[in-house]
Design an enzyme around this catalytic site. Sequence first.
Site, short mmCIF file in Angstrom:
data_model
loop_
_atom_site.label_atom_id
_atom_site.label_comp_id
_atom_site.label_asym_id
_atom_site.label_seq_id
_atom_site.Cartn_x
_atom_site.Cartn_y
_atom_site.Cartn_z
N HIS A 54 0.81 -1.22 0.00
CA HIS A 54 0.00 0.00 0.00
C HIS A 54 0.84 1.27 0.00
O HIS A 54 0.35 2.35 0.35
CB HIS A 54 -0.97 -0.01 1.19
CG HIS A 54 -2.03 -1.07 1.07
ND1 HIS A 54 -2.78 -1.52 2.14
CD2 HIS A 54 -2.48 -1.75 -0.01
CE1 HIS A 54 -3.63 -2.44 1.71
NE2 HIS A 54 -3.47 -2.60 0.42
N SER A 94 -6.86 -7.30 9.69
CA SER A 94 -8.28 -7.64 9.82
C SER A 94 -8.74 -8.51 8.64
O SER A 94 -9.86 -9.02 8.66
CB SER A 94 -9.13 -6.37 9.90
OG SER A 94 -8.88 -5.55 8.77
N GLY A 141 -1.59 -9.61 12.25
CA GLY A 141 -2.01 -8.24 12.53
C GLY A 141 -2.84 -7.58 11.46
O GLY A 141 -2.82 -6.35 11.35
N CYS A 144 3.69 13.78 -6.99
CA CYS A 144 3.06 14.98 -7.52
C CYS A 144 1.85 14.61 -8.36
O CYS A 144 1.94 13.74 -9.24
CB CYS A 144 4.07 15.78 -8.34
SG CYS A 144 3.31 17.25 -9.06
N ASN A 167 -3.43 -13.17 15.50
CA ASN A 167 -4.28 -11.99 15.71
C ASN A 167 -5.01 -12.18 17.04
O ASN A 167 -5.49 -13.28 17.32
CB ASN A 167 -5.30 -11.87 14.56
CG ASN A 167 -5.92 -10.48 14.46
OD1 ASN A 167 -6.42 -9.94 15.43
ND2 ASN A 167 -5.88 -9.91 13.26
N PRO A 168 -5.11 -11.13 17.86
CA PRO A 168 -5.85 -11.30 19.12
C PRO A 168 -7.35 -11.50 18.91
O PRO A 168 -8.05 -11.99 19.79
CB PRO A 168 -5.57 -10.01 19.90
CG PRO A 168 -4.98 -9.05 18.93
CD PRO A 168 -4.48 -9.81 17.75
C1 BJW Z 1 -3.22 -7.03 16.38
C2 BJW Z 1 -2.69 -6.38 17.47
C3 BJW Z 1 -1.50 -6.90 17.95
C4 BJW Z 1 -4.46 -5.34 16.97
N1 BJW Z 1 -0.95 -7.97 17.36
N2 BJW Z 1 -2.66 -8.08 15.80
C5 BJW Z 1 -16.08 -5.62 -1.72
C6 BJW Z 1 -15.42 -6.85 -1.72
C7 BJW Z 1 -14.08 -6.93 -2.02
C8 BJW Z 1 -13.36 -5.80 -2.32
C9 BJW Z 1 -14.01 -4.59 -2.31
C10 BJW Z 1 -15.36 -4.49 -2.03
N3 BJW Z 1 -15.69 -3.18 -2.09
C11 BJW Z 1 -14.61 -2.45 -2.39
C12 BJW Z 1 -13.57 -3.30 -2.55
C13 BJW Z 1 -12.18 -2.95 -2.88
C14 BJW Z 1 -11.45 -2.32 -1.71
C15 BJW Z 1 -11.70 -3.12 -0.44
O1 BJW Z 1 -11.06 -4.11 -0.17
N4 BJW Z 1 -12.64 -2.65 0.39
C16 BJW Z 1 -13.02 -3.38 1.60
C17 BJW Z 1 -12.98 -2.41 2.79
C18 BJW Z 1 -14.36 -3.99 1.40
N5 BJW Z 1 -10.06 -2.37 -2.09
C19 BJW Z 1 -9.50 -1.42 -2.82
O2 BJW Z 1 -10.11 -0.44 -3.18
C20 BJW Z 1 -8.07 -1.65 -3.25
N6 BJW Z 1 -7.93 -1.43 -4.63
C21 BJW Z 1 -8.59 -2.14 -5.53
O3 BJW Z 1 -9.33 -3.06 -5.24
O4 BJW Z 1 -8.36 -1.73 -6.82
C22 BJW Z 1 -9.09 -2.32 -7.88
C23 BJW Z 1 -8.66 -1.62 -9.13
C24 BJW Z 1 -8.10 -2.35 -10.16
C25 BJW Z 1 -7.71 -1.68 -11.34
C26 BJW Z 1 -7.86 -0.31 -11.45
C27 BJW Z 1 -8.40 0.43 -10.41
C28 BJW Z 1 -8.81 -0.23 -9.24
C29 BJW Z 1 -7.12 -0.68 -2.56
C30 BJW Z 1 -7.08 -0.86 -1.08
C31 BJW Z 1 -6.17 0.19 -0.48
C32 BJW Z 1 -6.23 0.20 1.04
N7 BJW Z 1 -5.59 1.37 1.52
C33 BJW Z 1 -5.44 1.56 2.96
C34 BJW Z 1 -4.78 2.94 3.17
C35 BJW Z 1 -3.32 2.90 2.77
C36 BJW Z 1 -2.66 4.20 2.97
C37 BJW Z 1 -2.68 4.65 4.39
O5 BJW Z 1 -2.17 3.95 5.29
O6 BJW Z 1 -3.22 5.72 4.63
O7 BJW Z 1 -4.61 0.53 3.49
S1 BJW Z 1 -6.95 1.40 3.89
C38 BJW Z 1 -6.22 0.58 5.28
O8 BJW Z 1 -6.68 -0.79 5.36
C39 BJW Z 1 -4.72 0.49 4.93
C40 BJW Z 1 -4.37 -0.87 5.46
O9 BJW Z 1 -3.18 -1.32 4.87
C41 BJW Z 1 -5.59 -1.68 5.08
C42 BJW Z 1 -5.74 -2.95 5.87
O10 BJW Z 1 -5.90 -2.71 7.22
P1 BJW Z 1 -5.18 -3.65 8.29
O11 BJW Z 1 -3.73 -3.52 8.17
O12 BJW Z 1 -5.75 -4.99 8.20
O13 BJW Z 1 -5.59 -2.90 9.65
P2 BJW Z 1 -6.96 -2.97 10.50
O14 BJW Z 1 -6.97 -1.80 11.39
O15 BJW Z 1 -8.11 -3.21 9.63
O16 BJW Z 1 -6.78 -4.31 11.36
C43 BJW Z 1 -5.80 -4.42 12.38
C44 BJW Z 1 -5.82 -5.85 12.89
O17 BJW Z 1 -4.78 -5.99 13.83
C45 BJW Z 1 -7.12 -6.25 13.61
O18 BJW Z 1 -7.56 -7.50 13.12
C46 BJW Z 1 -6.72 -6.37 15.08
O19 BJW Z 1 -7.42 -7.40 15.77
C47 BJW Z 1 -5.26 -6.72 14.93
N8 BJW Z 1 -4.44 -6.33 16.05
N9 BJW Z 1 -3.57 -5.31 17.81
C48 BJW Z 1 -1.61 -8.52 16.28
N10 BJW Z 1 -0.93 -6.33 19.04
ZN ZN Z 2 5.10 18.32 -9.87
#
Ligand code: BJW
Ligand code: ZN
Length: 255
Positions: free
Chosen positions: A128, A197, A195, A136, A221-222
Amino acid sequence: MKSAKRRAPHLPVGEEAAARLRAAHRVVALTGAGVSAESGVPTFRGPEGLWREFRPEDLATPDAFARDPKLVWEWYAWRRERVAGCRPNAAHRALAALDKRAPDFLLATQNVDGLHALAGSRRMVELHGSLWRVRCTGCGHVGGDRSPFAEIPPRCECGALLRPDVVWFGEALPTHILERAFAAAREAEVVLVAGTSSLVYPAAAVPEAALWAGAFVIEVNPEPTPLSAKASLSIRGRAAEVLPMLVGEGAEVFH
Ligand code: BJW
Ligand code: ZN
């Protein structure tokens, strides 16, 4: 033929996971925000994961940036400041040790905080993007800068708005990076998922592809996630506690 997906019922789960990781030649790790939680980096979802009244789905989008670049940049500036004061934890270090130990290894992280690299991980892809790079919106120039911005939203020398070089909802992940993660997952004997979701695609499909190809998938994952029921093993625990035990030399740590 890959190693059997079915778990060995005579072994405690942690011990079996450690043994599987030790025996495997081809290992993939997929990480999410929970791995950095114990470094003080807020996760996205859950009670600790909120910023003001906004959800990531409301800020991490091209539409949000087009509507209000200042608001979106305030969120990123706040996160950059917060992460700048964070250090890698025992989970990052365990994955760096696995990188050094496993003959064939790839870490695919969804995290943009840079803490894996700081801990010493080398065979790694950032699915990501990075909090520390800007791009830019006019000339496409990509640059890295850790210092605070003089103005929010920051601008390129060409005059156009800069944006964080991260992947927002609705945007495609860089093809070469995604292909590398899927290819490694399909070849892997063991995939360690920590870690995350497992809600956000296509990253959440990486362990699914590995399972289809016959890999042994270990989740740490917890909390339960949509992957938990599908994983070969799902270990309830915090990454900084469990990963050092999984990567440690002796499985006796689980006794
Ligand atoms: C612990 C802990 C400890 C706590 N030890 N664990 C329906 C179905 C399927 C897909 C889609 C849909 N509708 C839309 C979509 C697509 C969409 C998507 O998946 N949406 C879902 C929400 C439904 N995906 C996209 O849009 C992606 N792109 C795409 O599909 O493009 C298609 C395309 C093709 C061709 C041309 C054009 C388009 C892009 C996804 C980008 C995600 N971006 C983000 C932001 C990144 C930048 C930033 O950081 O600001 O990425 S969103 C955010 O979520 C970030 C993360 O990387 C990502 C995942 O989150 P993560 O890491 O899992 O964190 P949390 O907070 O969710 O979970 C934390 C976990 O840790 C929990 O489980 C806790 O229990 C655990 N935990 N303490 C271990 N100590
Ligand atoms: Zn520029």
